[in-house]
Design a protein around this motif. Structure first.
Motif, PDB file in Angstrom:
ATOM      1  N   LYS A 158      16.646  25.778   4.165  1.00 52.07           N
ATOM      2  CA  LYS A 158      17.816  25.748   5.036  1.00 52.07           C
ATOM      3  C   LYS A 158      18.513  27.101   4.979  1.00 52.07           C
ATOM      4  O   LYS A 158      18.407  27.821   3.992  1.00 52.07           O
ATOM      5  CB  LYS A 158      18.776  24.640   4.610  1.00 52.07           C
ATOM      6  CG  LYS A 158      19.849  24.314   5.639  1.00 52.07           C
ATOM      7  CD  LYS A 158      20.629  23.067   5.254  1.00 52.07           C
ATOM      8  CE  LYS A 158      21.649  22.714   6.333  1.00 52.07           C
ATOM      9  NZ  LYS A 158      22.410  21.486   5.991  1.00 52.07           N
ATOM     10  N   GLY A 159      19.208  27.422   6.070  1.00 47.47           N
ATOM     11  CA  GLY A 159      19.958  28.666   6.109  1.00 47.47           C
ATOM     12  C   GLY A 159      19.045  29.883   6.134  1.00 47.47           C
ATOM     13  O   GLY A 159      18.024  29.891   6.824  1.00 47.47           O
ATOM     14  N   LYS A 160      19.417  30.883   5.358  1.00 52.13           N
ATOM     15  CA  LYS A 160      18.666  32.131   5.356  1.00 52.13           C
ATOM     16  C   LYS A 160      17.238  31.926   4.863  1.00 52.13           C
ATOM     17  O   LYS A 160      16.304  32.579   5.357  1.00 52.13           O
ATOM     18  CB  LYS A 160      19.379  33.163   4.487  1.00 52.13           C
ATOM     19  CG  LYS A 160      18.813  34.565   4.614  1.00 52.13           C
ATOM     20  CD  LYS A 160      19.682  35.564   3.854  1.00 52.13           C
ATOM     21  CE  LYS A 160      19.151  36.985   4.030  1.00 52.13           C
ATOM     22  NZ  LYS A 160      20.033  37.965   3.318  1.00 52.13           N
ATOM     23  N   ASP A 161      17.042  31.020   3.908  1.00 52.44           N
ATOM     24  CA  ASP A 161      15.687  30.737   3.418  1.00 52.44           C
ATOM     25  C   ASP A 161      14.821  30.162   4.539  1.00 52.44           C
ATOM     26  O   ASP A 161      13.634  30.495   4.657  1.00 52.44           O
ATOM     27  CB  ASP A 161      15.734  29.759   2.243  1.00 52.44           C
ATOM     28  CG  ASP A 161      16.253  30.400   0.971  1.00 52.44           C
ATOM     29  OD1 ASP A 161      16.217  31.638   0.869  1.00 52.44           O
ATOM     30  OD2 ASP A 161      16.705  29.661   0.074  1.00 52.44           O
ATOM     31  N   PHE A 162      15.410  29.283   5.345  1.00 47.63           N
ATOM     32  CA  PHE A 162      14.664  28.736   6.478  1.00 47.63           C
ATOM     33  C   PHE A 162      14.314  29.854   7.466  1.00 47.63           C
ATOM     34  O   PHE A 162      13.171  29.931   7.928  1.00 47.63           O
ATOM     35  CB  PHE A 162      15.465  27.656   7.209  1.00 47.63           C
ATOM     36  CG  PHE A 162      14.767  27.142   8.447  1.00 47.63           C
ATOM     37  CD1 PHE A 162      13.860  26.093   8.373  1.00 47.63           C
ATOM     38  CD2 PHE A 162      14.977  27.734   9.697  1.00 47.63           C
ATOM     39  CE1 PHE A 162      13.193  25.632   9.500  1.00 47.63           C
ATOM     40  CE2 PHE A 162      14.311  27.292  10.828  1.00 47.63           C
ATOM     41  CZ  PHE A 162      13.423  26.231  10.726  1.00 47.63           C
ATOM     42  N   ASP A 163      15.293  30.689   7.782  1.00 51.21           N
ATOM     43  CA  ASP A 163      15.065  31.763   8.745  1.00 51.21           C
ATOM     44  C   ASP A 163      13.910  32.659   8.319  1.00 51.21           C
ATOM     45  O   ASP A 163      13.043  33.014   9.133  1.00 51.21           O
ATOM     46  CB  ASP A 163      16.336  32.604   8.911  1.00 51.21           C
ATOM     47  CG  ASP A 163      17.499  31.796   9.469  1.00 51.21           C
ATOM     48  OD1 ASP A 163      17.243  30.795  10.169  1.00 51.21           O
ATOM     49  OD2 ASP A 163      18.651  32.168   9.188  1.00 51.21           O
ATOM     50  N   ARG A 164      13.888  33.009   7.036  1.00 52.45           N
ATOM     51  CA  ARG A 164      12.838  33.895   6.530  1.00 52.45           C
ATOM     52  C   ARG A 164      11.475  33.204   6.550  1.00 52.45           C
ATOM     53  O   ARG A 164      10.480  33.785   7.002  1.00 52.45           O
ATOM     54  CB  ARG A 164      13.180  34.338   5.104  1.00 52.45           C
ATOM     55  CG  ARG A 164      12.205  35.374   4.534  1.00 52.45           C
ATOM     56  CD  ARG A 164      12.564  35.786   3.116  1.00 52.45           C
ATOM     57  NE  ARG A 164      13.876  36.445   3.052  1.00 52.45           N
ATOM     58  CZ  ARG A 164      14.967  35.896   2.541  1.00 52.45           C
ATOM     59  NH1 ARG A 164      14.936  34.650   2.057  1.00 52.45           N
ATOM     60  NH2 ARG A 164      16.104  36.563   2.521  1.00 52.45           N
ATOM     61  N   THR A 165      11.441  31.954   6.069  1.00 51.41           N
ATOM     62  CA  THR A 165      10.169  31.209   6.047  1.00 51.41           C
ATOM     63  C   THR A 165       9.662  30.956   7.461  1.00 51.41           C
ATOM     64  O   THR A 165       8.464  31.090   7.751  1.00 51.41           O
ATOM     65  CB  THR A 165      10.333  29.878   5.299  1.00 51.41           C
ATOM     66  OG1 THR A 165      10.829  30.126   3.984  1.00 51.41           O
ATOM     67  CG2 THR A 165       9.012  29.129   5.207  1.00 51.41           C
ATOM     68  N   PHE A 166      10.571  30.580   8.361  1.00 50.80           N
ATOM     69  CA  PHE A 166      10.203  30.337   9.756  1.00 50.80           C
ATOM     70  C   PHE A 166       9.596  31.587  10.379  1.00 50.80           C
ATOM     71  O   PHE A 166       8.556  31.527  11.052  1.00 50.80           O
ATOM     72  CB  PHE A 166      11.428  29.896  10.556  1.00 50.80           C
ATOM     73  CG  PHE A 166      11.161  29.678  12.021  1.00 50.80           C
ATOM     74  CD1 PHE A 166      10.701  28.451  12.480  1.00 50.80           C
ATOM     75  CD2 PHE A 166      11.371  30.692  12.952  1.00 50.80           C
ATOM     76  CE1 PHE A 166      10.453  28.245  13.832  1.00 50.80           C
ATOM     77  CE2 PHE A 166      11.123  30.499  14.300  1.00 50.80           C
ATOM     78  CZ  PHE A 166      10.665  29.270  14.741  1.00 50.80           C
ATOM     79  N   ALA A 167      10.238  32.736  10.158  1.00 45.20           N
ATOM     80  CA  ALA A 167       9.741  33.983  10.741  1.00 45.20           C
ATOM     81  C   ALA A 167       8.349  34.322  10.220  1.00 45.20           C
ATOM     82  O   ALA A 167       7.457  34.704  10.991  1.00 45.20           O
ATOM     83  CB  ALA A 167      10.713  35.124  10.437  1.00 45.20           C
ATOM     84  N   GLU A 168       8.140  34.159   8.918  1.00 46.46           N
ATOM     85  CA  GLU A 168       6.840  34.476   8.320  1.00 46.46           C
ATOM     86  C   GLU A 168       5.741  33.567   8.871  1.00 46.46           C
ATOM     87  O   GLU A 168       4.655  34.033   9.245  1.00 46.46           O
ATOM     88  CB  GLU A 168       6.919  34.349   6.800  1.00 46.46           C
ATOM     89  CG  GLU A 168       7.776  35.416   6.127  1.00 46.46           C
ATOM     90  CD  GLU A 168       8.009  35.130   4.656  1.00 46.46           C
ATOM     91  OE1 GLU A 168       7.727  33.977   4.213  1.00 46.46           O
ATOM     92  OE2 GLU A 168       8.482  36.036   3.949  1.00 46.46           O
ATOM     93  N   LEU A 169       6.039  32.259   8.932  1.00 45.25           N
ATOM     94  CA  LEU A 169       5.032  31.308   9.409  1.00 45.25           C
ATOM     95  C   LEU A 169       4.774  31.459  10.908  1.00 45.25           C
ATOM     96  O   LEU A 169       3.630  31.354  11.359  1.00 45.25           O
ATOM     97  CB  LEU A 169       5.467  29.880   9.091  1.00 45.25           C
ATOM     98  CG  LEU A 169       5.554  29.502   7.609  1.00 45.25           C
ATOM     99  CD1 LEU A 169       6.018  28.052   7.455  1.00 45.25           C
ATOM    100  CD2 LEU A 169       4.225  29.709   6.897  1.00 45.25           C
ATOM    101  N   ILE A 171       5.052  34.155  12.719  1.00 44.93           N
ATOM    102  CA  ILE A 171       4.263  35.368  12.975  1.00 44.93           C
ATOM    103  C   ILE A 171       2.774  35.044  12.862  1.00 44.93           C
ATOM    104  O   ILE A 171       1.980  35.389  13.743  1.00 44.93           O
ATOM    105  CB  ILE A 171       4.650  36.497  11.997  1.00 44.93           C
ATOM    106  CG1 ILE A 171       6.014  37.083  12.381  1.00 44.93           C
ATOM    107  CG2 ILE A 171       3.588  37.605  12.003  1.00 44.93           C
ATOM    108  CD1 ILE A 171       6.575  38.050  11.349  1.00 44.93           C
ATOM    109  N   ALA A 172       2.399  34.368  11.771  1.00 44.88           N
ATOM    110  CA  ALA A 172       0.992  33.998  11.578  1.00 44.88           C
ATOM    111  C   ALA A 172       0.524  33.046  12.680  1.00 44.88           C
ATOM    112  O   ALA A 172      -0.604  33.157  13.181  1.00 44.88           O
ATOM    113  CB  ALA A 172       0.808  33.345  10.208  1.00 44.88           C
ATOM    114  N   HIS A 173       1.403  32.116  13.051  1.00 46.40           N
ATOM    115  CA  HIS A 173       1.057  31.135  14.095  1.00 46.40           C
ATOM    116  C   HIS A 173       0.844  31.840  15.434  1.00 46.40           C
ATOM    117  O   HIS A 173      -0.146  31.577  16.132  1.00 46.40           O
ATOM    118  CB  HIS A 173       2.174  30.103  14.210  1.00 46.40           C
ATOM    119  CG  HIS A 173       1.763  28.836  14.868  1.00 46.40           C
ATOM    120  ND1 HIS A 173       1.826  28.646  16.235  1.00 46.40           N
ATOM    121  CD2 HIS A 173       1.259  27.680  14.358  1.00 46.40           C
ATOM    122  CE1 HIS A 173       1.402  27.427  16.528  1.00 46.40           C
ATOM    123  NE2 HIS A 173       1.050  26.816  15.410  1.00 46.40           N
TER     124      HIS A 173
END
Length: 218
Positions: A158-169, A171-173
């Motif tokens: 959630k929050g910034k951790d979600f934003d970072r994880t979402f962006a990383e995943l 990109i690969a997707h």
């Protein structure tokens, strides 16, 4: 008083008969369309006659593939891109209540706006082509697809951790989607399918660049 047929009348009759025969043959060929041979032989690449196109079919060509010229690459592109897009939408849905970054939220909206209509288009193609939506791969082996563990990990943030994880995943997707779209650009035959492939490459390449910039500042 006897009437005599003129040469002009004979020619008109023959032209009418020929036109009717050509139209009937075109309809028959369109009804018998199927996937093309992967080796590109003449027996598989042509599905129906161009003479069978109607004004209404031509008008809708940009939105939906017809039962005309298509091949195995077009079918595989639709069958694989549908579940790929569906997973991207699942990832986007997780942003609701979890994402904090305004740019991530805006990008999520763009993904939903672009990919949901593309899913509907691809389903309409497969229906027109007489091909199943599920080719039996169940999403396995497609580049960029997230595992169940990846999706659970994303949902747990959630929050910034979600934003970072979402962006990383994402990109690969997106990189996986671009790879499949480039294959369709190279090997496909259907004009509408190739147009969607062009759109995927253009929009998702731009989103990959945007996501990388977001990661740099998070």
């Amino acid at each position: 008083m006897r009437t005599f047929s003129t040469p002009t009348a004979h020619r008109t009759t023959r032209r009418l008969a020929l036109t009717g025969a050509v139209a009937a043959a075109a309809l028959l060929l369109a009804a018998c369309g199927g996937s093309g041979d992967s080796d590109g032989s003449m027996g598989g690449m042509e599905h129906g006659s161009k003479a069978s196109a109607t004004p209404s079919a031509t008008a809708s060509a940009s939105a939906s593939a017809s039962a005309g010229a298509f091949n195995d690459a077009d079918v595989m592109f639709a069958q694989m891109m549908i579940p790929h897009h569906e997973q991207a939408l699942e990832m986007a849905e997780l942003a609701d209540g979890r994402a904090a970054d305004p740019e991530i939220k805006k990008l999520v909206e763009a993904i939903e706006k672009a990919q949901d209509p593309e899913i509907r288009k691809m389903r309409s193609w497969l229906k027109a082509w007489g091909r199943p939506e599920n080719a039996g791969h169940g999403g396995h082996g497609m580049p960029g697809m997230m595992s169940d563990a990846d999706m659970k990990a994303l949902a747990a943030t959630k929050g910034k951790d979600f934003d970072r994880t979402f962006a990383e995943l994402m990109i690969a997707h997106h990189e996986g989607a671009v790879a499949m779209a480039k294959t369709e650009q190279k090997d496909g035959a259907d004009a509408a399918a190739k147009q969607v492939a062009d759109d995927v490459v253009r929009t998702q390449d731009a989103e990959i660049a945007q996501l990388r910039k977001i990661l740099d500042r998070l």
